[in-house]
Scaffold this motif. Structure first.
Motif, PDB file in Angstrom:
ATOM      1  N   GLY A1562       0.269  14.988   0.802  1.00  0.00           N
ATOM      2  CA  GLY A1562       0.637  14.036   1.571  1.00  0.00           C
ATOM      3  C   GLY A1562      -0.478  13.668   2.610  1.00  0.00           C
ATOM      4  N   CYS A1563      -0.040  13.230   3.823  1.00  0.00           N
ATOM      5  CA  CYS A1563      -1.017  12.924   4.882  1.00  0.00           C
ATOM      6  C   CYS A1563      -1.072  14.272   5.574  1.00  0.00           C
ATOM      7  CB  CYS A1563      -0.378  11.893   5.836  1.00  0.00           C
ATOM      8  SG  CYS A1563      -1.582  11.652   7.367  1.00  0.00           S
ATOM      9  N   TRP A1564      -2.543  14.445   5.629  1.00  0.00           N
ATOM     10  CA  TRP A1564      -2.839  15.692   6.526  1.00  0.00           C
ATOM     11  C   TRP A1564      -3.563  15.505   7.923  1.00  0.00           C
ATOM     12  CZ3 TRP A1564      -0.933  19.895   4.692  1.00  0.00           C
ATOM     13  CH2 TRP A1564      -0.677  20.084   2.922  1.00  0.00           C
ATOM     14  N   LYS A1565      -3.109  14.334   8.258  1.00  0.00           N
ATOM     15  CA  LYS A1565      -3.581  14.028   9.763  1.00  0.00           C
ATOM     16  C   LYS A1565      -2.957  14.985  10.759  1.00  0.00           C
ATOM     17  CE  LYS A1565      -6.792  10.861   9.486  1.00  0.00           C
ATOM     18  NZ  LYS A1565      -8.326  10.764   9.904  1.00  0.00           N
ATOM     19  N   GLN A1566      -3.705  15.255  11.850  1.00  0.00           N
ATOM     20  CA  GLN A1566      -3.175  16.231  12.688  1.00  0.00           C
ATOM     21  C   GLN A1566      -3.057  15.442  14.206  1.00  0.00           C
ATOM     22  OE1 GLN A1566      -5.753  19.746  11.448  1.00  0.00           O
ATOM     23  NE2 GLN A1566      -3.916  20.725  12.417  1.00  0.00           N
ATOM     24  N   CYS A1567      -1.849  15.660  14.873  1.00  0.00           N
ATOM     25  CA  CYS A1567      -1.966  15.147  16.212  1.00  0.00           C
ATOM     26  C   CYS A1567      -3.051  15.382  17.110  1.00  0.00           C
ATOM     27  CB  CYS A1567      -0.591  15.894  16.905  1.00  0.00           C
ATOM     28  SG  CYS A1567      -0.286  15.095  18.673  1.00  0.00           S
ATOM     29  N   PRO A1568      -3.707  14.139  17.553  1.00  0.00           N
ATOM     30  CA  PRO A1568      -4.788  14.358  18.322  1.00  0.00           C
ATOM     31  C   PRO A1568      -4.686  15.327  19.555  1.00  0.00           C
ATOM     32  CG  PRO A1568      -4.046  12.405  18.804  1.00  0.00           C
ATOM     33  CD  PRO A1568      -3.177  12.865  17.789  1.00  0.00           C
ATOM     34  N   PHE A1569      -3.424  15.702  20.016  1.00  0.00           N
ATOM     35  CA  PHE A1569      -3.063  16.597  21.278  1.00  0.00           C
ATOM     36  C   PHE A1569      -3.005  17.885  20.903  1.00  0.00           C
ATOM     37  CE2 PHE A1569      -1.650  12.287  22.983  1.00  0.00           C
ATOM     38  CZ  PHE A1569      -2.836  12.030  23.808  1.00  0.00           C
ATOM     39  N   CYS A1570      -2.114  18.158  19.763  1.00  0.00           N
ATOM     40  CA  CYS A1570      -1.396  19.304  19.518  1.00  0.00           C
ATOM     41  C   CYS A1570      -1.735  19.842  17.990  1.00  0.00           C
ATOM     42  CB  CYS A1570       0.045  19.598  20.042  1.00  0.00           C
ATOM     43  SG  CYS A1570       1.169  18.494  18.642  1.00  0.00           S
ATOM     44  N   LYS A1571      -2.187  19.111  17.194  1.00  0.00           N
ATOM     45  CA  LYS A1571      -2.476  19.430  16.112  1.00  0.00           C
ATOM     46  C   LYS A1571      -1.502  19.526  15.032  1.00  0.00           C
ATOM     47  CE  LYS A1571      -7.169  21.129  16.173  1.00  0.00           C
ATOM     48  NZ  LYS A1571      -7.593  19.962  15.365  1.00  0.00           N
ATOM     49  N   SER A1572      -0.274  19.240  15.333  1.00  0.00           N
ATOM     50  CA  SER A1572       0.887  19.230  14.552  1.00  0.00           C
ATOM     51  C   SER A1572       0.402  18.051  13.393  1.00  0.00           C
ATOM     52  CB  SER A1572       2.178  18.490  15.066  1.00  0.00           C
ATOM     53  OG  SER A1572       2.624  19.530  16.057  1.00  0.00           O
ATOM     54  N   ILE A1573       1.090  18.385  12.044  1.00  0.00           N
ATOM     55  CA  ILE A1573       0.750  17.761  10.756  1.00  0.00           C
ATOM     56  C   ILE A1573       1.543  16.596  10.633  1.00  0.00           C
ATOM     57  CG2 ILE A1573       0.197  18.087   8.477  1.00  0.00           C
ATOM     58  CD1 ILE A1573       0.302  20.947   9.082  1.00  0.00           C
ATOM     59  N   CYS A1574       1.156  15.425  10.314  1.00  0.00           N
ATOM     60  CA  CYS A1574       1.909  14.314   9.885  1.00  0.00           C
ATOM     61  C   CYS A1574       2.930  14.624   8.721  1.00  0.00           C
ATOM     62  CB  CYS A1574       0.914  13.191   9.628  1.00  0.00           C
ATOM     63  SG  CYS A1574       2.005  11.445   9.068  1.00  0.00           S
ATOM     64  N   THR A1575       4.059  14.397   9.039  1.00  0.00           N
ATOM     65  CA  THR A1575       4.966  14.688   7.608  1.00  0.00           C
ATOM     66  C   THR A1575       5.076  13.562   6.624  1.00  0.00           C
ATOM     67  OG1 THR A1575       6.790  13.628   9.076  1.00  0.00           O
ATOM     68  CG2 THR A1575       6.404  15.938   9.268  1.00  0.00           C
ATOM     69  N   ASN A1576       4.308  12.528   6.717  1.00  0.00           N
ATOM     70  CA  ASN A1576       4.409  11.514   5.772  1.00  0.00           C
ATOM     71  C   ASN A1576       3.778  12.210   4.496  1.00  0.00           C
ATOM     72  OD1 ASN A1576       3.870   8.900   4.109  1.00  0.00           O
ATOM     73  ND2 ASN A1576       4.544   7.990   5.931  1.00  0.00           N
ATOM     74  N   THR A1577       4.471  11.721   3.244  1.00  0.00           N
ATOM     75  CA  THR A1577       3.988  12.530   2.011  1.00  0.00           C
ATOM     76  C   THR A1577       3.046  11.514   1.081  1.00  0.00           C
ATOM     77  OG1 THR A1577       6.015  11.146   0.990  1.00  0.00           O
ATOM     78  CG2 THR A1577       6.273  13.546   1.507  1.00  0.00           C
ATOM     79  N   HIS A1590       6.535  18.524  18.050  1.00  0.00           N
ATOM     80  CA  HIS A1590       4.980  18.752  18.587  1.00  0.00           C
ATOM     81  C   HIS A1590       5.068  20.174  19.051  1.00  0.00           C
ATOM     82  CE1 HIS A1590       3.412  14.793  18.000  1.00  0.00           C
ATOM     83  NE2 HIS A1590       4.641  14.453  18.109  1.00  0.00           N
ATOM     84  N   ARG A1591       3.958  20.582  19.444  1.00  0.00           N
ATOM     85  CA  ARG A1591       3.512  21.935  19.930  1.00  0.00           C
ATOM     86  C   ARG A1591       3.061  21.754  21.093  1.00  0.00           C
ATOM     87  NH1 ARG A1591      -0.202  22.851  14.656  1.00  0.00           N
ATOM     88  NH2 ARG A1591       1.448  22.634  13.037  1.00  0.00           N
ATOM     89  N   PRO A1592       3.035  23.108  21.902  1.00  0.00           N
ATOM     90  CA  PRO A1592       2.270  23.206  23.411  1.00  0.00           C
ATOM     91  C   PRO A1592       0.999  23.063  23.047  1.00  0.00           C
ATOM     92  CG  PRO A1592       3.832  25.014  22.871  1.00  0.00           C
ATOM     93  CD  PRO A1592       3.887  24.184  21.790  1.00  0.00           C
ATOM     94  N   GLN A1593       0.314  22.178  23.909  1.00  0.00           N
ATOM     95  CA  GLN A1593      -1.140  22.125  23.420  1.00  0.00           C
ATOM     96  C   GLN A1593      -2.129  23.222  23.641  1.00  0.00           C
ATOM     97  OE1 GLN A1593      -2.388  18.695  26.228  1.00  0.00           O
ATOM     98  NE2 GLN A1593      -0.273  17.673  26.068  1.00  0.00           N
ATOM     99  N   ALA A1594      -1.820  24.080  23.986  1.00  0.00           N
ATOM    100  CA  ALA A1594      -2.578  25.512  24.157  1.00  0.00           C
ATOM    101  C   ALA A1594      -2.531  25.748  22.666  1.00  0.00           C
ATOM    102  CB  ALA A1594      -1.991  26.443  24.922  1.00  0.00           C
TER     103      ALA A1594
END
Length: 1699
Positions: A1562-1577, A1590-1594
């Motif tokens: 699927g999509c492996w793009k990560q959030c530019p802030f916290c690196k959570s992975i896009c869930t689109n398939t 989303h995750r803590p930015q740390a």
């Protein structure tokens, strides 16, 4: 099994017991109570044993009577004649419950009490059902009436509100009943909508009606008849049979009354009272001699009126419970029959000046002499004086009316004599009936009450009036003068009498006279006693402190919790505090408040303990309703006086403040008055106490326990069940707390869960109403659907309430819904909303979001009020449009004078349309919504069909005015339109009951956020999308597995030489056929699935997604097939050379065999002869081989690099210098910082660069491995694939505009990889050359040639040797086929049985997080965070290894057995069918082998060319061949199984991993802030990237600008705050507008969300030191980890993920 004799005995005993029950019923005794006592205490089981009872037996039963009249009934039953003494009823003592310090034990005690009493309740219910039989009704006329009305199955008292409180298909507007059976339905429906035409319902057969009205047109004698002749007959005419008379309208009312239970009666009488009709007070039971007294039925009737007094002047009684109001009672009776005047008509003239028929009389429509059920009924009516001075009476007066001749109803007369302040007798002075005269004389002489005689045959001039007795003549009187005279007489006599009684007072007299008072039923009495116990607790306390002391959870603590919860959605950054720290502080404060609530709540105080105890003990709903209604009555009585005074003060102060505001100069008193006004509002809230406050407290107990207690037992869950049961019974339940203006989400969700459990899968249409205060919203809803929303002025609805209404079962399919949920709201101009526009907007948006249809209620024609409500409505509709919720709307304009004037209402519609369009355009401009220019752009709206003009509710001035018939007709039209909209909406957007909690939660959480549009999150859509993703995975896997299977078959055919070229149809048709099958499942899911309405918006997208997936599979399969075809062609070109040599050697071996044929040689001798010649043959053949050309791989590599990097200078020198060097990452040379960023690379950036580089090396290795697997020679194009990998990875690297890779990076990496590839390609070429050398190939086939040689030399044993050779070739081919088929099967089995792989990718990620937490390996976390795709693949690979090792022998053997069975079947089938065909054709060995391979076809890769060495042999016995093949099969299968089981499973793991990784890609793009992975398939999906949590930015190394302090904020929290993120010194962007940063930021959708997983909080604290070391930053100051994070355990996060 019982014998015949026993059966007969049982039947006889049952019959005798039934006779006893009927006898007791006829005596008026309740069989459910007395029958067990007679049996247990006296041994009485039948009527015969009654005669044996003695005086002592009577005394035993006498002490147990419930009602006074039961003593007389017992005497009659037992044949005794004892003195009729009435023992006092002894109240049973109620044990108080001891307090328990433990809160859950306290509730458990209540629950145990409930369980212990449940069995008794069930027994009592069964008795009630058994004793309700009506087989032996003595009153045949009544029985016939019930039959005609189709009410027989409802008698006695079996009709509850639920039986008619339904939404029916049939409309009663301007439609007449088609049969007598429909009369009750029309009566109740019209009654519900205040259409007082129900009083005159008549059904006549059309033929009968015409016969009565018209004589025959052919009767010529009538043309000549004399009009003065007596055409009515002289009594001597022949007797004719009269048609059956129609049912009298009052018989319909009374038949329904007798069939209705207590709550239905209460509802009916309440509606009759609103319609200003008389109510039944004394009602003879048509099947017994018992007279019933109505008291309970009147408890809910409340009225307001003006009272006039000489001493006190005029003052207002407000909202009084009428049955408790002492009034003068004026009783009308008739003595004698055949009087010329109508008593009921006279009363009507007195009460309503002949404008409204309060009492039904002889001249009403439908009246006839054939009235069955009104004889002996005493009806009554309260007269209420209004504000006008024309009222006939100054005070409230009760008028009673005894129907029928008084001499036949002496019990009723005796009662009326005792209760009446004045008796009015309608009589004839010339009546010569002695009994009539005696009754009148006795009354005249002995009655203590004043009396008026109305003489029908006397006129005024001959009547003498004196003292307390007045005679008035009626004959030849002017009606107006007569009414004036009667009025004056009544007023005069009432002034002389100080005798006043309430209906409740009258009930005591009714009991003395042996009447059955409806409130004396055991269940009603028990409920009243329990309610009185509670009230005793309340009366001991100060009213204003009741809620504070007894309902502590909903007061200050709850309001403070709401305030804190709201702060959670409005987070603010402070100098030394981060958003997440602020959030953590708020959550801690909320938890402390909940803890305080629990401390205050437990142990339960006496009020809540008693309240909960009763509701828990009684499972039967009607007992709960008795209790709640009694409690409500008592609470109203306790508070209404004080509340009325407070409301009066509030109104006065409000008027003063408004007057002061209008002055030019404001005085200091304005602030003082406003403060007083707020104080009074607070006191009103403190003193308001009703059932809703008690249920609110239960809700708060539930929420407090939910957040503080770890226990989730049945006791805890039973709390929302209480509210759910009441909601299902038709009781309104509070949705929004009106005092706190807040929704208790957990409580509401739990209630909906319980309702959904009782009504699984039921569809719900939500109707919401909005309007200003006192605009008639609740009244309209009550009239539309017969609901129970509060309508009393001064106690108007606060907050929002919901009530459930069932759709009649035969109507559900057509309407498309099962239930209607009606939401009523408080008015928009209540004092609270005057100063809280935010609360007003929240409420409006909330009910708009909930509703499928919004009723916008406008009262009167005040332009400013219309402007207010329209503006609010348009704004709310626009909000709904922006979050893709599209409710319909209907405007109801009440109290319009020209409601029926179409021309005038048309002008009103035009103006309304204009205003709506203007406001829509204005609101759209404010919200920056460009696609809205008029109101119809905002919501579906038709000015001609969606606007209703209503007449005023009352036809005259209250309190005596009846409802306006036009209002009722308007209501009926509106109801039809509502149902029409519901039918339309059911096809588009209908929720299930189970979905309502999500809609409530989503709306409320968005509302309390700053930006509703930005914050709204449709949980139901999220859940539906998650299910859809799972379904898509199933569909895609089904298609993928089919293609994999088909690909294997096609590859086999290619390898077998059956497919030379690829036809498009041969590839696409089988895949398309399977795709069409999947499409059928797809269509069914979207059209018939439970979420079909929601899924519609994604159908086209998913359909395209599936189509693209199919095309990709076809494309990949085509590439794969073409690759195999190309390989096959290449192989065939090589084989042409080999074949020449093979044929030559084969020819020589056959020639030698012919020489040796016939000689008896052993195996060893044959081998010796063959070996002597083999070396010579090979040498002869090899001497003719042409020389081979070698490729220059290094030169190819160099040329490609020079061409690709031709813009680079001195590249050739670099190639020489760097030859043999390994690639080393140099950040200074290989990375260039962006112009926006001047600072150095951070450790996180370096980590990303390393990840990109490692991915390139990883993909390079994978590519080289795949090239080797293809077993072909070196191809120069493989170098270009390496360059493509480098370009692809560099361009997709997550650089966030901060840096970029230099050309030197690309060159150095390419040089390194090309050098490694060159070495590998050289080795590959050597391997290919060796495996395809003709001489080596010949040597490898030596055994095959020897076999052929041996077969040519042998005779009898040739077939066995032939078969052995054939199997020696089949076994390797079969082994390969089985091995290749197992990988997809194991992958499919894992998807079906492994939780990690049986959902979508989000499900897989959840299992990855669980695995990471269990392992606690930071390096694995690091790879997962920074290289998720690689980690997913490695996780999948490890999972497969564990799966195969843990379940290895069992799972693999199962899959292997399935595969072997399939192959075995294919071999047997091919053998039998090919031999059968060969027999018919007398085929040679070569021909049979062709047939055999053809039948094997696509089942395995088995090239025919491998059998050339045995194809020339002769096969004479085909049956022997068949037998030999079959006998060798099992042994061959065993060898194959042993071979596969001995092969290491690791060889199959990469194949399975590739299948699963492709399936879960699927999509492996990560959030530019916290690196959570896009869930689109979809890897290259349209639209924004998004993720659920989303995750803590740390986690990704985020820090505060120009510090070494980690940022622990989450981006989904930050976007709702006032914080900024920094791109460089001059570019700072608010998180709220993060998309302005462009690039990856602009492609992500990050919505505000205060909820978060505890997982990453635990991770941050648990790996604090590792993160600090890796990122070289610190958790300090604004990056300090909150205390709440430090107490989260690993088990907490695992439990959260596993929920």
């Amino acid at each position: 099994m019982a014998t015949a004799d026993n059966t007969d005995t049982q039947l006889l005993e049952q019959k005798m017991q039934q006779d006893l029950q009927e006898t007791m019923k006829n005596m008026g005794l309740e069989t459910g109570f007395w029958l067990p006592k007679l049996k247990e205490q006296l041994g009485v089981t039948c009527t015969q044993t009654l005669q044996d009872l003695q005086e002592k037996d009577f005394q035993i039963l006498k002490s147990q009577v419930q009602y006074p009249w039961e003593e007389t009934a017992l005497e009659k039953l037992m044949g005794l004649s004892h003195s009729n003494t009435h023992p006092k009823l002894q109240e049973s003592p109620v044990e108080m419950i001891n307090e328990n310090d433990d809160k859950l034990q306290d509730l458990q005690y209540l629950f145990l009490e409930k369980r212990q009493s449940h069995e008794e309740a069930v027994k009592r219910k069964l008795h009630n059902k058994d004793n309700a039989k009506k087989d032996m009704i003595e009153n045949r006329g009544f029985q016939d009436l019930l039959q005609r009305l189709d009410l027989k199955h409802y008698f006695p008292k079996k009709m509850g509100k639920v039986n008619f409180h339904l939404i029916y298909k049939t409309s009663v507007y301007r439609i007449q009943p088609r049969s007598e059976r429909e009369l009750p339905f029309y009566f109740l429906q019209k009654l519900q909508m205040l259409d007082y035409g129900f009083r005159y319902l008549v059904f006549r057969e059309q033929e009968q009606l015409e016969h009565q009205l018209y004589t025959s047109a052919s009767d010529e004698e009538n043309e000549d008849s004399d009009p003065y002749e007596d055409s009515f007959g002289d009594g001597n005419s022949p007797v004719t049979t009269n048609p059956r008379p129609h049912i009298h309208p009052m018989d319909i009312q009374m038949a329904i009354f007798h069939c209705a239970d207590d709550f239905a009666r209460q509802y009916i009488l309440g509606k009759l009272s609103i319609c200003q009709f008389a109510l039944p007070l004394l009602v003879p039971n048509p099947c017994t001699s018992q007279i019933e007294f109505s008291l309970w039925c009147l408890r809910q009737i409340k009225r307001s009126w003006q009272h006039s007094s000489k001493s006190q002047g005029r003052y207002r009684f407000h909202n009084q419970q009428m049955c408790c109001v002492p009034t003068s009672i004026v009783s009308f009776i008739r003595v004698g029959n055949g009087l010329s005047a109508s008593k009921s008509q006279i009363i009507n003239c007195l009460l309503s000046k002949n404008k409204h028929d309060v009492f039904f009389h002889r001249h009403c429509k439908g009246s006839s002499k054939d009235c069955l059920l009104m004889e002996g009924v005493v009806e009554f009516y309260w007269f209420y004086p209004g504000e006008e001075h024309e009222d006939r009476f100054d005070n409230c007066v009760t008028f009673t009316n005894l129907h029928g001749d008084t001499k036949k109803h002496k019990q009723q007369l005796a009662f009326l004599q005792e209760v009446s302040s004045l008796i009015v007798i309608l009589m004839s002075a010339s009546d010569d009936n002695g009994e009539n005269r005696k009754i009148v004389c006795d009354l005249w002489q002995s009655s203590k009450s004043p009396m008026i005689c109305l003489l029908t045959d006397k006129d005024k001039n001959i009547v003498n009036n004196s003292g307390r007795r007045i005679k008035i003549g009626l004959r030849n009187r002017n009606k107006a003068e007569l009414m004036e005279e009667i009025t004056i007489a009544i007023r005069h006599l009432l002034e002389l009498s100080d005798h006043t009684l309430s209906i409740e007072d009258c009930s005591h007299i009714a009991r003395k006279q042996g009447f059955l008072v409806d409130e004396d039923q055991r269940e009603c009495k028990e409920a009243k006693e329990k309610a009185e116990i509670i009230m005793a607790l309340l009366r001991e306390m100060n009213l204003s402190h009741l809620k504070e002391n007894l309902l502590p959870l909903q007061g200050e603590l709850w309001h403070l919790w709401c305030k804190k919860d709201r702060e959670l959605y409005h987070l603010r950054q402070k100098r030394n505090r981060s958003i997440e720290q602020h959030k953590s502080q708020i959550e801690t404060a909320k938890q402390i408040i909940r803890d305080k609530q629990v401390v205050k709540a437990f142990p339960l105080n006496d009020l809540m303990r008693s309240f909960l105890l009763f509701l828990q003990q009684h499972s039967e709903t009607h007992i709960k309703l008795y209790f709640l209604q009694w409690l409500s009555v008592f609470l109203d009585s306790l508070t209404e006086g004080h509340l009325e005074n407070l409301h009066e003060k509030q109104r006065s102060l409000w008027s003063k403040t408004q007057t002061e505001k209008q002055k030019a100069q404001k005085s200091n008193s304005l602030d003082l008055w406003q403060n007083k006004l707020e104080a009074i509002s607070t006191e009103i809230s403190d003193c308001t106490l009703g059932i809703e406050q008690l249920l609110r407290e239960i809700g708060q107990i539930y929420e407090a326990l939910d957040e503080t207690s770890s226990k989730r037992d049945i006791v805890f869950l039973s709390l929302p069940q209480i509210a759910a049961d009441l909601m299902l019974s038709g009781m309104p339940i509070e949705l929004m707390d009106g005092d706190a203006s807040y929704v208790p989400l957990k409580w509401i969700a739990a209630v909906f869960d319980k309702v959904s459990e009782k009504l699984p899968g039921k569809r719900l249409f939500v109707l919401s109403i909005l309007g200003l205060q006192n605009s008639g919203k609740s009244t309209l809803l009550n009239t539309l659907f017969g609901l129970q929303f509060s309508v009393s002025a001064g106690r108007c609805t606060k907050g929002a309430y919901m009530q459930l209404l069932k759709v009649e079962e035969t109507f559900t399919e057509e309407l498309g819904i099962d239930f209607l949920l009606v939401v009523d709201t408080k008015g928009l101009r209540t004092p609270e909303f005057k100063t809280k526009s935010q609360s007003r907007d929240e409420l409006t948006t909330f009910v708009f979001g909930l509703g499928n249809l919004i009723l916008i209620n406008i009262f009167g024609e005040n332009p400013s009020e219309m402007q207010d409500i329209l503006q609010i409505a348009v704004q709310a509709f626009l909000r709904m449009k922006q979050v893709k919720i599209s409710p319909s709307c209907l405007f109801v304009h009440q109290n319009v004078r020209e409601a029926t004037d179409k021309e005038k209402t048309m002008e009103g519609r035009r103006q309304l349309q204009q205003k709506l369009d203007e406001m829509a355009a204005m609101a759209a401009e404010q919200e920056q919504c460009s696609n809205v220019s008029c109101f119809s752009d905002v919501t579906k709206f038709d000015i001609n069909t969606d606007v209703y003009y209503f007449a005023h509710l009352w036809d005259g001035n209250p309190p005596m005015a009846p409802p306006n018939l036009l209002y009722s007709h308007n209501v009926q039209k509106l109801k039809s339109r509502i149902l029409s909209v519901a039918k339309q909406e059911s096809k588009v957007n209908i929720l299930k009951i189970s979905d309502m909690k999500y809609r409530v939660e989503d709306l409320w959480r968005a509302l309390v956020s700053e930006n509703f549009i930005f914050s709204f999150r449709n949980t139901r859509e999220v859940m539906a999308m998650s299910k859809l993703e799972t379904m898509y995975k199933q569909w895609s896997w089904k298609l993928r597995s089919h293609v994999l299977h088909f690909q294997n078959q096609l590859n086999n055919q290619i390898q077998n030489g059956k497919v030379k070229t690829l036809q498009r149809s041969s590839l696409e048709d089988p895949i398309t056929k399977e795709y069409e099958t999947i499409k059928e499942d797809f269509e069914k899911y979207f059209n018939e699935g439970p979420e079909s309405k929601i899924l519609t918006q994604w159908k086209r997208n998913v359909e395209n997604k599936l189509l693209i997936f199919k095309e990709k599979l076809i494309s990949d399969a085509k590439k794969e097939a073409n690759k195999y075809i190309a390989l096959k062609k290449s192989e065939e070109m090589l084989n042409e050379k080999r074949t020449t040599y093979k044929n030559e050697i084969l020819k020589r071996s056959q020639e030698m065999a012919l020489i040796l044929k016939g000689k008896e040689l052993s195996e060893e001798e044959l081998q010796k002869q063959f070996n002597q010649l083999w070396s010579k043959w090979v040498c002869d053949v090899s001497s003719n081989l042409p020389p081979a050309t070698e490729p220059d791989i290094e030169m190819d590599s160099k040329n490609i690099l020079l061409e690709h990097f031709k813009m680079e200078k001195n590249l050739a020198n670099k190639l020489k210098r760097n030859s043999g060097k390994q690639f080393e990452l140099n950040y200074d040379k290989h990375v260039k910082m962006s112009g926006l960023f001047t600072n150095q690379l951070e450790s996180g950036d370096k980590e990303l660069i390393c990840v990109t580089t490692n991915r390139i090396f990883s993909r390079f290795d994978e590519t080289i491995t795949n090239i080797w697997k293809q077993n072909h020679d070196y191809n120069v194009n493989d170098f270009y694939e390496i360059l493509r990998i480098i370009e692809e990875e560099v361009s997709s690297a997550p650089m966030n505009k901060k840096y970029s890779f230099t050309s030197k990076y690309n060159i150095d990496l390419s040089l390194c990889l090309f050098e490694r590839a060159s070495k590998s390609f050289n080795e590959m070429h050597r391997t290919f050359k060796k495996s395809n050398d003709p001489i080596i190939s010949l040597e490898s086939k030596k055994e095959d040639f020897f076999t052929s040689f041996k077969l040519s030399c042998q005779r009898e044993t040739s077939i066995k040797s032939f078969v052995d050779f054939l199997w020696s070739k089949l076994i390797p081919a079969l082994s390969t086929t089985v091995w290749e088929n197992m990988a997809p099967k194991i992958a499919g089995d894992m998807q079906a049985t492994c939780p990690a792989f049986n959902g979508n990718r989000a499900q897989l990620e959840k299992h990855i997080l669980i695995s990471l937490a269990e392992e606690e390996n930071f390096d694995n976390y690091w790879q997962y965070i920074h290289n998720p795709e690689s980690f997913f693949r490695s996780y999948t690979e490890n999972y497969i290894k564990n799966y195969c090792s843990e379940n290895g022998s069992e799972k693999i053997q199962t899959v292997l057995k399935i595969s072997l069975d399939a192959i075995k079947t294919a071999i047997l089938s091919a053998t039998h069918e090919s031999i059968a065909e060969a027999k018919d054709k007398s085929s040679t060995a070569s021909e049979w082998l062709d047939l055999f391979c053809d039948h094997l076809g696509e089942n395995l890769m088995f090239p025919r060319t491998d059998l050339q060495s045995i194809e020339h042999h002769e096969i004479k016995d085909m049956e022997f061949l068949n037998k030999a093949m079959s006998e060798a099969l099992d042994a061959a299968m065993t060898k194959i199984e042993e071979k596969i089981l001995s092969t290491p499973i690791d060889e199959m793991v990469p194949i399975i991993e590739k299948i699963l990784s492709e399936q879960f890609s699927g999509c492996w793009k990560q959030c530019p802030f916290c690196k959570s992975i896009c869930t689109n398939t979809i890897p290259t999906h349209e639209g924004d990237h998004s993720v659920l949590f989303h995750r803590p930015q740390a986690v990704s190394g985020g820090c505060w600008y120009k510090t070494d302090e980690f940022s622990i904020d989450r981006c989904s929290t930050a976007v709702a705050s006032d914080t900024l993120f920094v791109l460089n010194d001059t570019l700072k962007i608010p998180f709220k507008t993060y998309r302005q940063a462009g690039g990856d930021y602009a492609s992500w959708s990050i919505t505000p969300d205060s909820s978060s997983q505890p997982y990453w909080k635990w991770f941050v604290f648990h790996f604090k030191l590792a993160l600090e070391e890796k990122y070289e930053k610190k958790f300090k100051n604004k990056g300090e980890i909150p205390d709440a994070w430090t107490i989260i355990t690993k088990q907490d996060v695992l439990n959260d993920l596993k929920m």
